[in-house]
Design a protein around this motif. Structure first.
Motif, PDB file in Angstrom:
ATOM      1  N   LEU A  94      -0.988  -5.897  -9.091  1.00 33.02           N
ATOM      2  CA  LEU A  94      -1.631  -4.594  -9.169  1.00 33.02           C
ATOM      3  C   LEU A  94      -2.613  -4.210  -8.179  1.00 33.02           C
ATOM      4  CD1 LEU A  94      -2.095  -2.057 -10.988  1.00 33.02           C
ATOM      5  CD2 LEU A  94      -3.955  -3.037 -11.970  1.00 33.02           C
ATOM      6  N   ARG A  95      -3.363  -5.288  -7.670  1.00 32.41           N
ATOM      7  CA  ARG A  95      -4.085  -4.968  -6.488  1.00 32.41           C
ATOM      8  C   ARG A  95      -3.274  -4.689  -5.210  1.00 32.41           C
ATOM      9  NH1 ARG A  95      -9.087  -8.909  -4.497  1.00 32.41           N
ATOM     10  NH2 ARG A  95      -7.287 -10.344  -3.735  1.00 32.41           N
ATOM     11  N   GLY A  96      -2.267  -5.439  -5.249  1.00 28.41           N
ATOM     12  CA  GLY A  96      -1.276  -5.077  -4.046  1.00 28.41           C
ATOM     13  C   GLY A  96      -0.788  -3.629  -4.140  1.00 28.41           C
ATOM     14  N   ARG A  97      -0.311  -3.098  -5.444  1.00 30.24           N
ATOM     15  CA  ARG A  97      -0.214  -1.855  -5.544  1.00 30.24           C
ATOM     16  C   ARG A  97      -1.110  -0.803  -5.176  1.00 30.24           C
ATOM     17  NH1 ARG A  97       1.371  -0.488 -11.102  1.00 30.24           N
ATOM     18  NH2 ARG A  97       1.856   1.580 -10.185  1.00 30.24           N
ATOM     19  N   VAL A  98      -2.436  -1.159  -5.474  1.00 28.90           N
ATOM     20  CA  VAL A  98      -3.394  -0.237  -5.184  1.00 28.90           C
ATOM     21  C   VAL A  98      -3.665  -0.146  -3.827  1.00 28.90           C
ATOM     22  CG1 VAL A  98      -5.870   0.031  -5.272  1.00 28.90           C
ATOM     23  CG2 VAL A  98      -4.856  -0.437  -7.250  1.00 28.90           C
ATOM     24  N   ARG A  99      -3.568  -1.404  -3.216  1.00 27.83           N
ATOM     25  CA  ARG A  99      -3.891  -1.467  -1.520  1.00 27.83           C
ATOM     26  C   ARG A  99      -2.516  -0.528  -0.860  1.00 27.83           C
ATOM     27  NH1 ARG A  99      -6.384  -7.480  -1.143  1.00 27.83           N
ATOM     28  NH2 ARG A  99      -8.612  -6.708  -1.537  1.00 27.83           N
ATOM     29  N   MET A 100      -1.260  -0.682  -1.361  1.00 30.70           N
ATOM     30  CA  MET A 100      -0.125  -0.071  -0.797  1.00 30.70           C
ATOM     31  C   MET A 100      -0.531   1.263  -1.156  1.00 30.70           C
ATOM     32  SD  MET A 100       3.723  -0.701  -1.577  1.00 30.70           S
ATOM     33  CE  MET A 100       3.783  -0.382  -3.289  1.00 30.70           C
ATOM     34  N   THR A 101      -0.907   1.712  -2.224  1.00 30.76           N
ATOM     35  CA  THR A 101      -1.418   3.374  -2.370  1.00 30.76           C
ATOM     36  C   THR A 101      -2.357   3.838  -1.313  1.00 30.76           C
ATOM     37  OG1 THR A 101      -0.430   2.967  -4.810  1.00 30.76           O
ATOM     38  CG2 THR A 101      -1.771   5.013  -4.162  1.00 30.76           C
ATOM     39  N   LEU A 102      -3.298   2.975  -1.384  1.00 31.04           N
ATOM     40  CA  LEU A 102      -4.269   3.359  -0.242  1.00 31.04           C
ATOM     41  C   LEU A 102      -3.883   3.415   1.241  1.00 31.04           C
ATOM     42  CD1 LEU A 102      -7.260   1.286  -1.149  1.00 31.04           C
ATOM     43  CD2 LEU A 102      -7.558   3.595  -0.619  1.00 31.04           C
ATOM     44  N   ALA A 103      -2.995   2.305   1.486  1.00 27.47           N
ATOM     45  CA  ALA A 103      -2.383   2.694   2.893  1.00 27.47           C
ATOM     46  C   ALA A 103      -1.472   3.864   3.013  1.00 27.47           C
ATOM     47  CB  ALA A 103      -1.574   1.548   2.968  1.00 27.47           C
ATOM     48  N   ASP A 104      -0.740   4.137   1.715  1.00 30.13           N
ATOM     49  CA  ASP A 104       0.079   5.452   2.051  1.00 30.13           C
ATOM     50  C   ASP A 104      -0.450   6.485   2.133  1.00 30.13           C
ATOM     51  OD1 ASP A 104       2.518   4.196   1.907  1.00 30.13           O
ATOM     52  OD2 ASP A 104       2.634   4.263  -0.288  1.00 30.13           O
ATOM     53  N   TRP A 105      -1.811   6.681   1.239  1.00 34.33           N
ATOM     54  CA  TRP A 105      -2.698   7.735   1.649  1.00 34.33           C
ATOM     55  C   TRP A 105      -3.328   8.012   2.708  1.00 34.33           C
ATOM     56  CZ3 TRP A 105      -8.248   8.112   1.559  1.00 34.33           C
ATOM     57  CH2 TRP A 105      -8.631   9.451   1.433  1.00 34.33           C
ATOM     58  N   ARG A 106      -3.748   6.921   3.348  1.00 37.05           N
ATOM     59  CA  ARG A 106      -4.456   6.935   4.780  1.00 37.05           C
ATOM     60  C   ARG A 106      -3.430   7.334   5.694  1.00 37.05           C
ATOM     61  NH1 ARG A 106      -9.463   4.306   4.085  1.00 37.05           N
ATOM     62  NH2 ARG A 106      -9.534   2.862   2.537  1.00 37.05           N
ATOM     63  N   SER A 107      -2.190   6.732   5.655  1.00 40.76           N
ATOM     64  CA  SER A 107      -1.156   7.112   6.589  1.00 40.76           C
ATOM     65  C   SER A 107      -1.024   8.850   6.479  1.00 40.76           C
ATOM     66  CB  SER A 107       0.021   6.455   6.426  1.00 40.76           C
ATOM     67  OG  SER A 107       0.778   6.763   5.437  1.00 40.76           O
ATOM     68  N   ARG A 108      -0.884   9.334   5.509  1.00 42.83           N
ATOM     69  CA  ARG A 108      -0.679  10.839   5.229  1.00 42.83           C
ATOM     70  C   ARG A 108      -1.836  11.830   5.799  1.00 42.83           C
ATOM     71  NH1 ARG A 108       1.545   9.514   0.238  1.00 42.83           N
ATOM     72  NH2 ARG A 108      -0.360   9.692  -0.810  1.00 42.83           N
ATOM     73  N   ARG A 109      -3.093  10.934   5.800  1.00 41.37           N
ATOM     74  CA  ARG A 109      -4.368  11.596   6.576  1.00 41.37           C
ATOM     75  C   ARG A 109      -4.402  11.150   8.129  1.00 41.37           C
ATOM     76  NH1 ARG A 109      -8.908  12.698   3.362  1.00 41.37           N
ATOM     77  NH2 ARG A 109     -10.275  11.621   4.838  1.00 41.37           N
ATOM     78  N   GLY A 110      -3.570  10.623   8.493  1.00 39.15           N
ATOM     79  CA  GLY A 110      -3.332  10.359   9.945  1.00 39.15           C
ATOM     80  C   GLY A 110      -4.193   9.307  10.362  1.00 39.15           C
ATOM     81  N   GLU A 111      -4.774   8.391   9.269  1.00 33.65           N
ATOM     82  CA  GLU A 111      -5.470   7.301   9.610  1.00 33.65           C
ATOM     83  C   GLU A 111      -4.407   5.801   9.709  1.00 33.65           C
ATOM     84  OE1 GLU A 111      -8.458   6.772   6.543  1.00 33.65           O
ATOM     85  OE2 GLU A 111      -8.959   9.085   6.545  1.00 33.65           O
ATOM     86  N   ASP A 112      -5.013   4.897  10.131  1.00 33.60           N
ATOM     87  CA  ASP A 112      -4.379   3.779  10.422  1.00 33.60           C
ATOM     88  C   ASP A 112      -3.985   3.026   9.173  1.00 33.60           C
ATOM     89  OD1 ASP A 112      -2.971   1.471  11.120  1.00 33.60           O
ATOM     90  OD2 ASP A 112      -4.727   0.515  12.609  1.00 33.60           O
ATOM     91  N   PRO A 113      -3.138   2.738   8.419  1.00 31.35           N
ATOM     92  CA  PRO A 113      -2.853   2.056   7.160  1.00 31.35           C
ATOM     93  C   PRO A 113      -2.598   0.651   7.444  1.00 31.35           C
ATOM     94  CG  PRO A 113      -0.673   3.107   7.921  1.00 31.35           C
ATOM     95  CD  PRO A 113      -1.734   3.295   9.073  1.00 31.35           C
ATOM     96  N   GLY A 114      -2.632   0.046   8.761  1.00 33.17           N
ATOM     97  CA  GLY A 114      -2.419  -1.334   8.589  1.00 33.17           C
ATOM     98  C   GLY A 114      -3.050  -2.143   8.002  1.00 33.17           C
ATOM     99  N   PRO A 115      -4.215  -2.121   8.103  1.00 29.81           N
ATOM    100  CA  PRO A 115      -5.146  -3.272   7.186  1.00 29.81           C
ATOM    101  C   PRO A 115      -4.917  -3.184   5.748  1.00 29.81           C
ATOM    102  CG  PRO A 115      -6.687  -2.065   8.986  1.00 29.81           C
ATOM    103  CD  PRO A 115      -5.239  -1.374   8.951  1.00 29.81           C
ATOM    104  N   ASP A 116      -4.658  -2.091   5.259  1.00 21.25           N
ATOM    105  CA  ASP A 116      -4.510  -1.873   4.054  1.00 21.25           C
ATOM    106  C   ASP A 116      -3.142  -2.446   3.416  1.00 21.25           C
ATOM    107  OD1 ASP A 116      -6.816  -0.622   2.475  1.00 21.25           O
ATOM    108  OD2 ASP A 116      -6.560   1.146   3.761  1.00 21.25           O
ATOM    109  N   PHE A 117      -2.131  -2.108   4.382  1.00 26.89           N
ATOM    110  CA  PHE A 117      -0.712  -2.650   4.054  1.00 26.89           C
ATOM    111  C   PHE A 117      -0.789  -4.140   4.224  1.00 26.89           C
ATOM    112  CE2 PHE A 117       1.604   1.439   5.218  1.00 26.89           C
ATOM    113  CZ  PHE A 117       2.165   1.420   4.166  1.00 26.89           C
TER     114      PHE A 117
END
Length: 255
Positions: A94-117
Motif C-alpha cells: 500500500l505504501r508503494g501504491r501511495v508513493r506511486m500515486t504521489l509520483a504521478d500527481w507530481r508529474s502532472r504538476r510538472g514536478e520531478d516524480p523520480g524520488p517518489d517513484f
C-alpha cells in the motif's frame, strides 16, 4: 474498524457509479480514528486508514482539488503500521501504491516524480521479497516502472532500463495470474511506450508493436469491455503506420 472498512468499500462503489463518495470516505475516517484511539497498536487499522485516505485523495484529485495532505497522511499511516508489525507485505504494497500515486500527481504538476517513484519501487520490491507469490506486488511495481519510464522518455531521459524491468514485472505477474486482462493490457502499454521511445532513436518498432497487439488481443478476449485496450490498439496502428510511411513503405495496412 469493520464499519470503517464497510464505509470505504461503499464509497468505492458510489465512486464507480459516478456519485460523490466523499461523505462515505469521511465517515470511514471518523470510525478508524475512533478505533485507533482505543487500540493504537492495531497495525491493520493504520493500513485501512491509509487506504481510505488514498481513495479520498484520488477522488479530490479527480475534482481538481489538492490531495497532497491526504497522500502524505496515508504514507505516514503505512509507516506507523510498519513500525508496529514487520514484515508486513500489505503495508509495503500500500505504501508503494501511495508513493506511486504521489509520483504521478507530481508529474502532472510538472514536478520531478523520480524520488517518489524510487521509494515506491523500493517498497514494492520489499513486498515481493516478503511474499514472492504476491501478484499485486509484481503488477504494481510494473506500473511504477512503466510510469517512471514514460516520464523519463517525455523529458529526454533513457527509459529503456525502466521499460525492460516493467515488462519483466508484468511477466512475473502473469505467471501468477495468466488470465488477468488488465495486466495483459498493461504489458501491451509498456511495449507501446517502449516502441515509441525507440522510434525517437530510429529503432524499428515492429517486434514491440506485434507483441503489444497480441497482448491486447488476449486482453480483449478475456474482457471485451476493456476500453483502454481498444484505444491502445488504435494508437499502435497509428504509430506503426507513421513509422512505415516514414520508411518509404505502404502504411495502409495500419491506417
Amino acid at each position: 474498524m469493520g464499519r470503517g472498512k464497510a464505509a470505504n468499500n461503499w464509497g468505492l462503489l458510489v465512486n464507480r457509479a459516478g456519485g460523490d463518495p466523499a461523505p462515505l470516505f469521511e465517515a470511514a475516517l471518523d470510525d478508524l480514528r475512533t478505533a485507533l484511539e482505543r487500540r493504537p497498536t492495531m497495525a491493520e487499522a493504520w493500513v485501512q486508514r491509509a487506504r481510505v485516505r488514498l481513495n479520498l485523495g484520488g477522488h479530490l484529485a479527480g475534482t481538481g482539488k489538492d490531495p497532497l495532505d491526504l497522500y502524505s497522511a496515508a504514507e505516514a499511516d503505512c509507516g506507523k503500521a510498519l513500525d508496529l508489525l514487520r514484515p508486513f507485505a500489505a503495508a509495503r504494497l500500500l505504501r508503494g501504491r501511495v508513493r506511486m500515486t504521489l509520483a504521478d500527481w507530481r508529474s502532472r504538476r510538472g514536478e520531478d516524480p523520480g524520488p517518489d517513484f524510487g521509494r515506491a519501487i523500493a517498497d514494492l520490491g520489499e513486498a515481493i521479497r516478503i511474499r514472492p507469490g504476491y501478484f499485486e506486488g509484481w503488477r504494481c511495481r510494473g506500473d511504477a516502472r512503466m510510469n517512471w519510464g514514460i516520464w523519463q522518455s517525455h523529458h529526454g531521459g533513457d527509459a529503456n532500463a525502466l521499460y525492460a524491468a516493467a515488462l519483466a514485472d508484468y511477466e512475473e505477474a502473469l505467471r501468477r495470474r495468466p488470465n488477468d486482462a488488465d495486466t495483459h493490457a498493461h504489458r501491451a502499454q509498456v511495449r507501446l511506450n517502449w516502441a515509441s521511445h525507440g522510434m525517437q532513436a530510429r529503432r524499428d518498432p515492429a517486434e514491440l508493436h506485434r507483441t503489444a497487439l497480441a497482448d491486447l488481443d488476449l486482453a480483449l478476449e478475456l474482457n471485451p469491455k476493456l476500453s483502454d485496450a481498444w484505444c491502445w490498439r488504435g494508437m499502435i496502428h497509428h504509430n506503426w503506420g507513421n513509422w512505415e510511411g516514414g520508411q518509404g513503405r505502404d502504411p495502409r495496412e495500419h491506417f
